[in-house]
Design a protein around this motif. Sequence first.
Motif, mmCIF file in Angstrom:
data_model
loop_
_atom_site.group_PDB
_atom_site.id
_atom_site.type_symbol
_atom_site.label_atom_id
_atom_site.label_comp_id
_atom_site.label_asym_id
_atom_site.label_seq_id
_atom_site.Cartn_x
_atom_site.Cartn_y
_atom_site.Cartn_z
ATOM 1 N N THR A 62 2.424 -8.267 11.386
ATOM 2 C CA THR A 62 1.210 -8.015 10.596
ATOM 3 C C THR A 62 0.263 -7.127 11.385
ATOM 4 O OG1 THR A 62 0.323 -10.108 11.434
ATOM 5 C CG2 THR A 62 1.263 -10.144 9.232
ATOM 6 N N ASN A 63 -0.426 -6.248 10.670
ATOM 7 C CA ASN A 63 -1.440 -5.371 11.253
ATOM 8 C C ASN A 63 -2.637 -5.336 10.329
ATOM 9 O OD1 ASN A 63 -0.082 -4.230 13.630
ATOM 10 N ND2 ASN A 63 1.332 -3.403 12.116
ATOM 11 N N VAL A 64 -3.833 -5.247 10.918
ATOM 12 C CA VAL A 64 -5.063 -5.138 10.136
ATOM 13 C C VAL A 64 -5.547 -3.698 10.210
ATOM 14 C CG1 VAL A 64 -7.469 -5.875 9.918
ATOM 15 C CG2 VAL A 64 -5.714 -7.523 10.559
ATOM 16 N N TYR A 65 -5.874 -3.132 9.045
ATOM 17 C CA TYR A 65 -6.446 -1.793 8.956
ATOM 18 C C TYR A 65 -7.828 -1.922 8.361
ATOM 19 C CZ TYR A 65 -1.731 -0.251 9.921
ATOM 20 O OH TYR A 65 -0.506 -0.065 10.516
ATOM 21 N N ILE A 111 -4.446 -5.923 5.229
ATOM 22 C CA ILE A 111 -3.383 -6.463 6.072
ATOM 23 C C ILE A 111 -2.045 -5.870 5.623
ATOM 24 C CG2 ILE A 111 -2.181 -8.542 6.835
ATOM 25 C CD1 ILE A 111 -4.757 -10.099 6.077
ATOM 26 N N GLU A 112 -1.354 -5.251 6.564
ATOM 27 C CA GLU A 112 -0.014 -4.743 6.312
ATOM 28 C C GLU A 112 0.992 -5.768 6.846
ATOM 29 O OE1 GLU A 112 2.071 -0.584 7.159
ATOM 30 O OE2 GLU A 112 1.841 -1.835 8.949
ATOM 31 N N ILE A 113 1.833 -6.273 5.945
ATOM 32 C CA ILE A 113 2.887 -7.205 6.324
ATOM 33 C C ILE A 113 4.197 -6.422 6.286
ATOM 34 C CG2 ILE A 113 3.978 -9.440 5.840
ATOM 35 C CD1 ILE A 113 1.071 -8.980 3.819
ATOM 36 N N SER A 114 4.937 -6.441 7.373
ATOM 37 C CA SER A 114 6.235 -5.755 7.447
ATOM 38 C C SER A 114 7.277 -6.745 7.929
ATOM 39 C CB SER A 114 6.171 -4.578 8.419
ATOM 40 O OG SER A 114 5.226 -3.634 8.008
ATOM 41 N N TYR A 151 4.976 -14.756 0.964
ATOM 42 C CA TYR A 151 4.041 -15.825 0.621
ATOM 43 C C TYR A 151 2.861 -15.764 1.588
ATOM 44 C CZ TYR A 151 8.019 -17.673 -1.969
ATOM 45 O OH TYR A 151 9.073 -17.822 -2.835
ATOM 46 N N ALA A 152 1.657 -16.128 1.096
ATOM 47 C CA ALA A 152 0.461 -16.069 1.928
ATOM 48 C C ALA A 152 -0.406 -17.299 1.713
ATOM 49 C CB ALA A 152 -0.348 -14.820 1.588
ATOM 50 N N TYR A 170 4.354 -4.711 2.692
ATOM 51 C CA TYR A 170 3.424 -5.021 1.606
ATOM 52 C C TYR A 170 2.012 -4.985 2.169
ATOM 53 C CZ TYR A 170 1.158 -7.415 -2.283
ATOM 54 O OH TYR A 170 0.334 -7.724 -3.334
ATOM 55 N N MET A 171 1.066 -4.397 1.418
ATOM 56 C CA MET A 171 -0.328 -4.323 1.839
ATOM 57 C C MET A 171 -1.115 -5.381 1.085
ATOM 58 S SD MET A 171 -2.353 -2.701 3.930
ATOM 59 C CE MET A 171 -1.746 -1.072 4.274
ATOM 60 N N TYR A 172 -1.779 -6.255 1.837
ATOM 61 C CA TYR A 172 -2.528 -7.373 1.258
ATOM 62 C C TYR A 172 -4.011 -7.179 1.531
ATOM 63 C CZ TYR A 172 -3.770 -12.221 0.148
ATOM 64 O OH TYR A 172 -4.318 -13.342 -0.398
#
Length: 169
Positions: free
Chosen positions: A11-14, A19-22, A36-37, A59-61
């Motif tokens: 996960t990365n925060v922009y 939040i980008e989940i890869s 799932y989150a 996926y971008m959350y």
Amino acid sequence: NSLPATPTVTTNVYGFANIEISWTFENKVYYQYEVYASKEADFIPNSFNLIHSGQTSTYMYQAKPNETWHFKVCCINSHGERTDFGASYVTTTKIDDLSNYVGEMAIDEALIGTLSLDRGWVGELKGNYINAKNLSVTDGNGKRTLNIDSFGNVNLDVASLKIKTNSLE
């Protein structure tokens, strides 16, 4: 009837809250990935916290600032069998006074350092102590009515001057 390895999730925060989940991904038509989150660390994935399903690897959350989110990702094959869940969590950026983001901008001086009025317009300046060297005031017609130089000389060019005092020294 096969399954890939358990997805490895990152996960990365922009910005403040994107939040980008890869996850590791195998591009096979018979694999679907589910994401799932939850804000709870030990949540059990169910249909209420499913945020994405598809043949993708990212996926971008959109969350809110200063939140911690936990993500779980699995792969399901066309027979309905699934891998174990890969997991990751991340905390979005806390917004205090934005100084860690705008430190080099003009707002830095207003928040932390020196207030430099040559960078913006001010409708009213209030203060208990104002060091007014080289201060000038102009009226609505652009006429300079008050000037204080760096030597302490005060020059007034006013239509009227009223002074009310109990004593004068």
